[in-house]
Design an enzyme around this catalytic site. Structure first.
Site, PDB file in Angstrom:
ATOM      1  N   HIS A   1     -73.788 -11.003 -35.776  1.00 28.80           N
ATOM      2  CA  HIS A   1     -75.241 -11.131 -35.934  1.00 28.80           C
ATOM      3  C   HIS A   1     -75.727 -12.560 -35.976  1.00 28.80           C
ATOM      4  CE1 HIS A   1     -74.973  -6.828 -36.562  1.00 28.80           C
ATOM      5  NE2 HIS A   1     -76.140  -6.867 -35.971  1.00 28.80           N
TER       6      HIS A   1
ATOM      7  N   CYS B   1     -79.586  -1.034 -25.943  1.00 29.52           N
ATOM      8  CA  CYS B   1     -80.184  -2.232 -26.543  1.00 29.52           C
ATOM      9  C   CYS B   1     -79.140  -3.235 -27.049  1.00 29.52           C
ATOM     10  CB  CYS B   1     -81.131  -1.844 -27.673  1.00 29.52           C
ATOM     11  SG  CYS B   1     -80.334  -0.939 -28.989  1.00 29.52           S
TER      12      CYS B   1
HETATM   13  C1  PEP Z   1     -75.726  -2.626 -31.303  1.00 30.53           C
HETATM   14  O1  PEP Z   1     -74.853  -2.334 -32.117  1.00 30.53           O
HETATM   15  O2  PEP Z   1     -75.535  -2.651 -30.075  1.00 30.53           O
HETATM   16  C2  PEP Z   1     -77.067  -3.005 -31.764  1.00 30.53           C
HETATM   17  C3  PEP Z   1     -78.054  -3.196 -30.912  1.00 30.53           C
HETATM   18  O3  PEP Z   1     -77.244  -3.184 -33.090  1.00 30.53           O
HETATM   19  P1  PEP Z   1     -76.769  -4.497 -33.874  1.00 30.53           P
HETATM   20  O4  PEP Z   1     -76.299  -5.480 -32.851  1.00 30.53           O
HETATM   21  O5  PEP Z   1     -77.927  -4.972 -34.658  1.00 30.53           O
HETATM   22  O6  PEP Z   1     -75.657  -3.958 -34.700  1.00 30.53           O
END
Ligand code: PEP
Ligand code: MG
Length: 754
Positions: free
Chosen positions: A367, A680
């Protein structure tokens, strides 16, 4: 009255400071230094060995040994007792050194008569710069206070040597450790952009002038006060969370409080201050020692504890700094350099002044990398050794596309980076031209390009990028930037501003996705063996329903008379989704009964991140209004690689046939069930990957706003039918990665991949 023992080291430190201030040559100062240390410690010998290229410890100054040995006696890493102290980075304290198996006799030093030996490493930032020794004729072990005192002196020496303050670094030929020379590093390019700016150290080092305390009594009182304030702040922080703290989580919080009260840690800090260091320097020294000791044990549990102490040490430094200002002050054009960083820490930095980030440890879909991309900050990751080499204020250039980072670059390198920066600016300007063009393939298929967001500051990108809406709004980021949990009214206000900022364009709000690598700065979470597989996202929401209910309540109010789109993270099975949906329905019902404003329609989607849910798609699509593939998590689970672990996160390619087959299957089963599916994760924003994804049948992609332009150009240059047929054939292959084949296809067909 505070008892302060050991006046000796304090006088020594004061003398050290005076010597440092004298306008003498480096050698003269070193010679004086060893004389003063020997006298102060009642030692017949005191010597300084510094590390040269090739891991050799060279005698640089001595009092007591034969002066002819200076610059002649050299010991390899691990050779002799000096090499041993260097290798282990720990003191070597012996009453009868010549009988030790590692003793290496060097006739030129004439050290025959000396039996007792104490050698301490000269350490800075986990790196050994040299070894400081004292020796005596009479066989005896040096006592704890003496060891402590010599370590304190060594710490000051390390800082002085590293910062070039004592020794003219030009006198060291080919020195690996010369601190002012240009250094070129290469790491992983993780967020685009060219940054030319000044180094800001995330874990700032105490400046040499601030290492030695003027008044140790006052310093001890200052340390105690800061420790008390730290403890009170931790208590307050814990008390102020709105998390419903019972059972296990209460225990976790108690454990954190215990860390803050750890007597061993406190004692070590106080001892270091007693030797004459400032409180800040004491914190640094204790951390350095802890880091080295724990790194050597290789114990993962202890490593986790180290994170706690690092966190506490940083907080303590802030309390010593006079206030716990979490928002960091930055000069313009700052490039932050750190060993590692969490997303919340990155969000602490003011966005308008931060242009680059260089980390020693980070994975592409962690993240902190995602936040860096969202903040439009150039990021190079996995750059070994940069944190110890960079000095605050150093000039640095960073290229987030090639993975280069250069410290103290020469003028021609700066010029080359300036050219790159302006080329990039031109490219960005070109993107503006495609902003208002539709994302339609050559054979007329429209692809919906949405953007990912998480903070208010992201909203202008909606217009700038030409995105069709926000396909993923990571609501947890707002929770991570504050020092306390946002209250209901704050949440309503925040969501309202997001919705208003988006105008007619849709926004998909993902409910809190905490846990894993997303930890709230004010909450305290249990350290888990496998956080990615642990208590996170929807699991927390179902166990602590108040958190989800409040958030939904705020979102319902903020979406009055519009369509509210909610997305639930980390859904593992249908029943779990239904439970959450029931909670949402209860909130809708509550708003109705209380006649509160509410949306005209609420759609609830499920994130497909847990492989088990793939096998339940027809069923989940009966309960969920849409499904969004979270490929960052889904692929980490499919390949069993921790997305935050830089060592393995690149091991498998998202363009592996298994990954494509999984996505193809999801698209087919969603189509059969008549449900909407989008993606996403980070791969949506990479042109080659996105080409494969639309070839597999995806029609909605959500990505970082900066990627919308390049993806749109790719879309406008493909014939979707052709791509579809090609990708379909690739799924049957057994290559490790289909990247080369896809790139060759794209090159042949003139697909634009920028
Ligand atoms: C994912 O896991 O692909 C996602 C979009 O959520 P995050 O990256 O916030 O875990
Ligand atoms: Mg995820």
């Amino acid at each position: 009255m505070i008892a302060v023992a050991a006046a000796g080291p304090r006088i020594l430190l004061r003398r050290l400071r005076e010597i440092m201030a004298e306008p003498a040559s480096a050698q003269a100062r070193l010679d004086k230094l060893v004389k003063v240390i020997a006298a102060n410690m009642v030692a017949e010998v005191c010597s300084i060995y510094l590390r040269r290229a090739g891991n050799v410890y060279e005698l640089f100054a001595t009092e007591g040994l034969n002066r002819a040995a200076v610059h002649n006696t050299r010991l390899k890493q691990g050779e002799g007792l000096v090499g041993l102290a260097g290798e282990t980075a720990e003191p070597v304290n012996l009453s009868d050194a010549p009988t030790h198996p590692r003793f290496s006799y060097r006739p030129e030093t004439a050290e025959d008569p000396y039996r007792s030996f104490l050698g301490v490493p000269i350490v800075r930032g986990g790196q050994v710069y040299g070894v400081l020794t004292v020796q005596n004729r009479t066989p005896r072990l040096y006592d704890e206070e003496e060891v402590e005192a010599l370590q304190t002196v060594a710490m000051v020496l390390a800082e002085v040597v590293a910062q070039g303050g004592l020794f003219d670094t030009a006198e060291l030929d080919e020195p690996e450790l010369r601190v002012d020379r240009p250094r070129a590093f290469r790491g992983e390019p993780l967020s685009e952009g060219v940054a030319i700016g000044c180094v800001v150290l995330h874990e700032p080092r105490v400046r040499v002038e601030r290492l030695i305390a003027d008044d140790p009594h006052a310093e001890l009182a200052r340390l105690d006060k800061a420790l008390d304030r730290l403890r009170a702040a931790v208590d307050e922080m814990l008390a102020s969370t709105e998390l419903d703290l019972t059972g296990e989580s209460r225990e976790v919080i108690e454990a954190y409080r215990l860390f803050a009260q750890d007597q061993g840690w406190r004692q070590k800090l106080r001892d270091a201050v007693r030797t004459g260091l400032t409180a800040e320097a004491a914190v640094e020294r204790v951390q350095d020692e802890l880091r080295i000791r724990i790194a050597r044990t290789g114990d993962t549990v202890l490593r986790e504890r180290l994170h706690d102490f690092e966190d506490l040490a940083r907080r303590l430094q802030r309390h010593l700094d006079g206030g716990a200002a979490l928002q960091r002050q930055l000069p313009n054009d700052s490039v932050v350099v750190a060993r590692a960083m969490g997303p919340a820490e990155l969000l602490d930095y003011p966005r308008d002044r931060l242009i680059g980030l260089v980390l020693e440890e980070v994975a592409p879909t962690s993240h902190v990398a995602i936040v860096a991309r969202a903040m439009n900050v150039a990021l190079v990751g996995n750059v070994e050794g940069i944190a110890d080499n960079a000095r605050a204020g150093d000039l640095i250039v960073v290229d987030g596309e090639t993975g280069e980072a250069q410290l103290r670059p020469p003028a021609e390198v700066i010029r080359a980076f300036e050219t790159r920066r302006s080329l990039r600016e031109q490219r960005v300007a070109q993107m503006v031209e495609v902003r208002d063009l539709p994302a339609v393939t050559k054979d007329g298929v429209h692809i919906r390009l949405m953007m990912n967001a998480g903070l208010l500051i992201d909203l202008p990108h909606l217009k700038e990028s030409g995105a069709d809406g926000i396909g993923l709004f990571r609501t947890e980021l707002q929770f991570m930037v504050g020092e306390t949990m946002p209250r209901l009214a704050d949440q309503i206000d925040f969501y309202r501003r997001v919705i208003e900022g988006a105008g007619d364009k849709p926004v998909v709000f993902r409910t809190l996705d905490l846990g894993g690598d997303k930890i709230l700065p004010y909450g305290r979470w249990e350290r888990e063996e496998n956080p990615a597989l642990g208590w996170r996202a929807l699991r927390i929401a179902l166990d602590r329903p108040a958190l989800l209910r409040y958030q939904v309540r705020a979102l319902l109010t903020a979406s009055a008379a519009r369509t509210l789109r909610l997305l639930l993270p980390m859904v593992s099975d249908v029943a779990e989704f239904n439970l959450a949906r029931a909670l949402i329905d209860r909130e809708i019902e509550r708003a109705r009964v209380l006649q509160q404003p509410q949306p005209k329609r609420t759609l609830v989607g499920a994130m497909l991140e847990v492989p088990a849910l793939m096998f339940m798609l027809p069923q989940i699509l009966r309960s969920a209004d849409f499904v969004s593939i979270g490929s960052n998590d889904l692929l980490q689970f499919i390949f069993a690689v921790d997305r935050t672990n830089a060592r393995v996160s690149r091991r498998y390619d998202a363009l592996n046939p298994a990954a494509l087959t999984v996505i193809r299957q999801i698209i087919h089963s969603a189509a059969e069930a008549g449900g909407e599916v989008s993606l996403c994760g980070e791969i949506a924003g990479r042109p080659l990957e996105a080409m494969a994804l639309v070839g597999l049948g995806l029609r909605i992609l959500s990505m970082q706003p900066a990627n919308i332009g390049p993806i749109k150009m790719m879309i406008r240059s493909i014939d979707l039918r052709e791509v579809g047929e090609f990708v379909e054939r690739l799924c049957g292959r057994n290559d490790h990665s289909l990247r080369i084949r896809l790139a060759a296809f794209a090159a042949e067909r003139g697909v634009v991949l920028k």
